[in-house]
Motif scaffolding. Structure first.
Motif, PDB file in Angstrom:
ATOM      1  N   PHE A   1       0.834  -1.206   0.000  1.00  0.00           N
ATOM      2  CA  PHE A   1       0.000   0.000   0.000  1.00  0.00           C
ATOM      3  C   PHE A   1       0.868   1.255   0.000  1.00  0.00           C
ATOM      4  O   PHE A   1       0.623   2.200  -0.757  1.00  0.00           O
ATOM      5  CB  PHE A   1      -0.928  -0.012   1.215  1.00  0.00           C
ATOM      6  CG  PHE A   1      -1.674   1.268   1.430  1.00  0.00           C
ATOM      7  CD1 PHE A   1      -2.653   1.690   0.539  1.00  0.00           C
ATOM      8  CD2 PHE A   1      -1.379   2.070   2.523  1.00  0.00           C
ATOM      9  CE1 PHE A   1      -3.337   2.880   0.735  1.00  0.00           C
ATOM     10  CE2 PHE A   1      -2.054   3.265   2.725  1.00  0.00           C
ATOM     11  CZ  PHE A   1      -3.033   3.666   1.830  1.00  0.00           C
ATOM     12  N   LEU A   2       1.904   1.248   0.829  1.00  0.00           N
ATOM     13  CA  LEU A   2       2.781   2.415   0.907  1.00  0.00           C
ATOM     14  C   LEU A   2       3.538   2.633  -0.402  1.00  0.00           C
ATOM     15  O   LEU A   2       3.756   3.769  -0.819  1.00  0.00           O
ATOM     16  CB  LEU A   2       3.760   2.257   2.071  1.00  0.00           C
ATOM     17  CG  LEU A   2       4.166   3.563   2.763  1.00  0.00           C
ATOM     18  CD1 LEU A   2       2.963   4.231   3.388  1.00  0.00           C
ATOM     19  CD2 LEU A   2       5.232   3.312   3.800  1.00  0.00           C
ATOM     20  N   ILE A   3       3.923   1.537  -1.070  1.00  0.00           N
ATOM     21  CA  ILE A   3       4.591   1.654  -2.374  1.00  0.00           C
ATOM     22  C   ILE A   3       3.677   2.333  -3.386  1.00  0.00           C
ATOM     23  O   ILE A   3       4.101   3.214  -4.141  1.00  0.00           O
ATOM     24  CB  ILE A   3       5.029   0.262  -2.883  1.00  0.00           C
ATOM     25  CG1 ILE A   3       6.222  -0.258  -2.073  1.00  0.00           C
ATOM     26  CG2 ILE A   3       5.388   0.298  -4.372  1.00  0.00           C
ATOM     27  CD1 ILE A   3       6.553  -1.717  -2.316  1.00  0.00           C
ATOM     28  N   LEU A   4       2.408   1.951  -3.399  1.00  0.00           N
ATOM     29  CA  LEU A   4       1.453   2.547  -4.346  1.00  0.00           C
ATOM     30  C   LEU A   4       1.238   4.032  -4.062  1.00  0.00           C
ATOM     31  O   LEU A   4       1.180   4.851  -4.983  1.00  0.00           O
ATOM     32  CB  LEU A   4       0.127   1.783  -4.304  1.00  0.00           C
ATOM     33  CG  LEU A   4       0.187   0.343  -4.818  1.00  0.00           C
ATOM     34  CD1 LEU A   4      -1.123  -0.379  -4.548  1.00  0.00           C
ATOM     35  CD2 LEU A   4       0.527   0.312  -6.298  1.00  0.00           C
ATOM     36  N   ILE A   5       1.120   4.382  -2.788  1.00  0.00           N
ATOM     37  CA  ILE A   5       0.996   5.798  -2.425  1.00  0.00           C
ATOM     38  C   ILE A   5       2.259   6.556  -2.818  1.00  0.00           C
ATOM     39  O   ILE A   5       2.201   7.662  -3.373  1.00  0.00           O
ATOM     40  CB  ILE A   5       0.732   5.954  -0.912  1.00  0.00           C
ATOM     41  CG1 ILE A   5      -0.676   5.472  -0.545  1.00  0.00           C
ATOM     42  CG2 ILE A   5       0.920   7.399  -0.465  1.00  0.00           C
ATOM     43  CD1 ILE A   5      -1.803   6.395  -0.944  1.00  0.00           C
ATOM     44  N   ALA A   6       3.425   5.966  -2.552  1.00  0.00           N
ATOM     45  CA  ALA A   6       4.693   6.612  -2.892  1.00  0.00           C
ATOM     46  C   ALA A   6       4.805   6.837  -4.395  1.00  0.00           C
ATOM     47  O   ALA A   6       5.280   7.891  -4.846  1.00  0.00           O
ATOM     48  CB  ALA A   6       5.862   5.761  -2.397  1.00  0.00           C
ATOM     49  N   ASN A   7       4.379   5.866  -5.190  1.00  0.00           N
ATOM     50  CA  ASN A   7       4.419   6.019  -6.644  1.00  0.00           C
ATOM     51  C   ASN A   7       3.526   7.161  -7.111  1.00  0.00           C
ATOM     52  O   ASN A   7       3.887   7.926  -8.014  1.00  0.00           O
ATOM     53  CB  ASN A   7       4.002   4.714  -7.329  1.00  0.00           C
ATOM     54  CG  ASN A   7       5.044   3.617  -7.201  1.00  0.00           C
ATOM     55  OD1 ASN A   7       6.195   3.891  -6.859  1.00  0.00           O
ATOM     56  ND2 ASN A   7       4.656   2.390  -7.454  1.00  0.00           N
ATOM     57  N   ALA A   8       2.351   7.279  -6.493  1.00  0.00           N
ATOM     58  CA  ALA A   8       1.433   8.367  -6.853  1.00  0.00           C
ATOM     59  C   ALA A   8       2.017   9.725  -6.462  1.00  0.00           C
ATOM     60  O   ALA A   8       1.912  10.692  -7.213  1.00  0.00           O
ATOM     61  CB  ALA A   8       0.075   8.146  -6.185  1.00  0.00           C
ATOM     62  N   ILE A   9       2.644   9.802  -5.293  1.00  0.00           N
ATOM     63  CA  ILE A   9       3.283  11.046  -4.868  1.00  0.00           C
ATOM     64  C   ILE A   9       4.398  11.412  -5.837  1.00  0.00           C
ATOM     65  O   ILE A   9       4.485  12.562  -6.308  1.00  0.00           O
ATOM     66  CB  ILE A   9       3.873  10.908  -3.440  1.00  0.00           C
ATOM     67  CG1 ILE A   9       2.763  10.761  -2.404  1.00  0.00           C
ATOM     68  CG2 ILE A   9       4.753  12.122  -3.099  1.00  0.00           C
ATOM     69  CD1 ILE A   9       3.271  10.405  -1.018  1.00  0.00           C
ATOM     70  N   ALA A  10       5.260  10.451  -6.152  1.00  0.00           N
ATOM     71  CA  ALA A  10       6.396  10.718  -7.036  1.00  0.00           C
ATOM     72  C   ALA A  10       5.937  11.162  -8.422  1.00  0.00           C
ATOM     73  O   ALA A  10       6.513  12.088  -9.003  1.00  0.00           O
ATOM     74  CB  ALA A  10       7.278   9.475  -7.140  1.00  0.00           C
ATOM     75  N   SER A  11       4.906  10.524  -8.951  1.00  0.00           N
ATOM     76  CA  SER A  11       4.393  10.904 -10.269  1.00  0.00           C
ATOM     77  C   SER A  11       3.899  12.342 -10.272  1.00  0.00           C
ATOM     78  O   SER A  11       4.171  13.107 -11.200  1.00  0.00           O
ATOM     79  CB  SER A  11       3.250   9.963 -10.689  1.00  0.00           C
ATOM     80  OG  SER A  11       3.718   8.655 -10.843  1.00  0.00           O
ATOM     81  N   ASN A  12       3.164  12.711  -9.228  1.00  0.00           N
ATOM     82  CA  ASN A  12       2.644  14.077  -9.131  1.00  0.00           C
ATOM     83  C   ASN A  12       3.762  15.095  -8.967  1.00  0.00           C
ATOM     84  O   ASN A  12       3.751  16.148  -9.604  1.00  0.00           O
ATOM     85  CB  ASN A  12       1.658  14.182  -7.969  1.00  0.00           C
ATOM     86  CG  ASN A  12       0.256  13.757  -8.351  1.00  0.00           C
ATOM     87  OD1 ASN A  12      -0.463  14.492  -9.009  1.00  0.00           O
ATOM     88  ND2 ASN A  12      -0.110  12.560  -7.971  1.00  0.00           N
ATOM     89  N   LEU A  13       4.733  14.801  -8.117  1.00  0.00           N
ATOM     90  CA  LEU A  13       5.843  15.734  -7.905  1.00  0.00           C
ATOM     91  C   LEU A  13       6.670  15.893  -9.176  1.00  0.00           C
ATOM     92  O   LEU A  13       7.101  16.999  -9.528  1.00  0.00           O
ATOM     93  CB  LEU A  13       6.742  15.250  -6.765  1.00  0.00           C
ATOM     94  CG  LEU A  13       6.143  15.289  -5.355  1.00  0.00           C
ATOM     95  CD1 LEU A  13       7.127  14.701  -4.348  1.00  0.00           C
ATOM     96  CD2 LEU A  13       5.752  16.705  -4.962  1.00  0.00           C
ATOM     97  N   SER A  14       6.876  14.792  -9.884  1.00  0.00           N
ATOM     98  CA  SER A  14       7.642  14.830 -11.128  1.00  0.00           C
ATOM     99  C   SER A  14       6.922  15.663 -12.184  1.00  0.00           C
ATOM    100  O   SER A  14       7.538  16.462 -12.892  1.00  0.00           O
ATOM    101  CB  SER A  14       7.876  13.405 -11.636  1.00  0.00           C
ATOM    102  OG  SER A  14       8.635  13.416 -12.815  1.00  0.00           O
ATOM    103  N   LEU A  15       5.619  15.485 -12.293  1.00  0.00           N
ATOM    104  CA  LEU A  15       4.831  16.256 -13.261  1.00  0.00           C
ATOM    105  C   LEU A  15       4.884  17.744 -12.944  1.00  0.00           C
ATOM    106  O   LEU A  15       5.043  18.577 -13.843  1.00  0.00           O
ATOM    107  CB  LEU A  15       3.377  15.763 -13.246  1.00  0.00           C
ATOM    108  CG  LEU A  15       2.396  16.505 -14.164  1.00  0.00           C
ATOM    109  CD1 LEU A  15       2.849  16.400 -15.623  1.00  0.00           C
ATOM    110  CD2 LEU A  15       0.990  15.956 -14.002  1.00  0.00           C
ATOM    111  N   ARG A  16       4.797  18.097 -11.670  1.00  0.00           N
ATOM    112  CA  ARG A  16       4.885  19.505 -11.285  1.00  0.00           C
ATOM    113  C   ARG A  16       6.229  20.108 -11.670  1.00  0.00           C
ATOM    114  O   ARG A  16       6.306  21.250 -12.099  1.00  0.00           O
ATOM    115  CB  ARG A  16       4.662  19.651  -9.781  1.00  0.00           C
ATOM    116  CG  ARG A  16       3.201  19.620  -9.393  1.00  0.00           C
ATOM    117  CD  ARG A  16       3.016  19.387  -7.910  1.00  0.00           C
ATOM    118  NE  ARG A  16       1.616  19.353  -7.560  1.00  0.00           N
ATOM    119  CZ  ARG A  16       0.785  18.365  -7.871  1.00  0.00           C
ATOM    120  NH1 ARG A  16       1.234  17.328  -8.537  1.00  0.00           N
ATOM    121  NH2 ARG A  16      -0.480  18.402  -7.518  1.00  0.00           N
TER     122      ARG A  16
END
Length: 199
Positions: free
Chosen positions: A171-186
């Protein structure tokens, strides 16, 4: 808040239960699926600060923890840490973290599930430790965007009644991936905007 922790003191009293790439799993419990979906759908509309606050809120609804910390690397080479305890957002200085786990996660870019070797509470205070109880169980996951590390997501429990498992790590890996994707896009959008302004 700048990333600043006491000297490493805890590598000898924890056992790495799992360390490696993301785990494969077909399904998650419904509450975690809902939290993940809500985070992914709302996160794209938030700025970085609000995104991390939402991540903390979603993790707290699905995991019992004593400490949650999201470490993000800044453009100037420094790192920033946002922390929560079981009551909500708090200062970094008010919590105890396993710096050894966080450093290993950041350096080796691996997801880690760890438990203390000796889960029994000691009646003698360990003066080498910062304030608070020692970690009993912990998760640490890198924030990865492609080959680039953007930081780490750390959760721990001091309670003997809370021991994290591989499902919690997934679960934490999936949340981390979503955070990283959003930060990278920004970051990409910010760089494009800066280039457009120069032109």
């Amino acid at each position: 808040m700048p990333w600043s922790l006491p000297a490493k003191e805890d590598r000898s009293d924890q056992t790495i239960i799992y360390e490696g790439p993301p785990l494969a799993r077909e399904t998650l419990p419904i509450d975690r699926l809902r939290a993940l979906y809500d985070f992914a759908s709302r996160g794209t509309r938030l700025d970085s600060e609000a995104l991390l606050m939402l991540a903390g809120k979603k993790i707290s609804t699905c995991l019992q923890f004593d400490v949650l910390c999201i470490i993000t690397k800044l453009d100037n080479g420094t790192t920033r840490a946002q922390t929560w305890n079981h009551d909500g957002p708090c200062s970094l200085s008010s919590v105890t973290l396993s710096r050894a786990l966080i450093d290993r996660c950041l350096q080796e870019e691996v997801a880690i599930l760890a438990d203390a070797k000796d889960a029994k509470e000691s009646s003698t205070a360990d003066l080498s430790r910062p304030r608070g109880k020692p970690m009993n169980s912990a998760l640490c996951v890198p924030l990865m965007s492609g080959d680039h590390s953007l930081g780490a997501l750390y959760v721990d429990s001091k309670s003997l009644a809370v021991v994290f498992g591989k499902d919690d790590l997934q679960f934490l890996i999936l949340i981390a991936n979503a955070i990283a994707s959003n930060l990278s896009l920004r970051k990409v959008l910010h760089d494009i905007k800066e280039e457009a302004e120069k032109l």
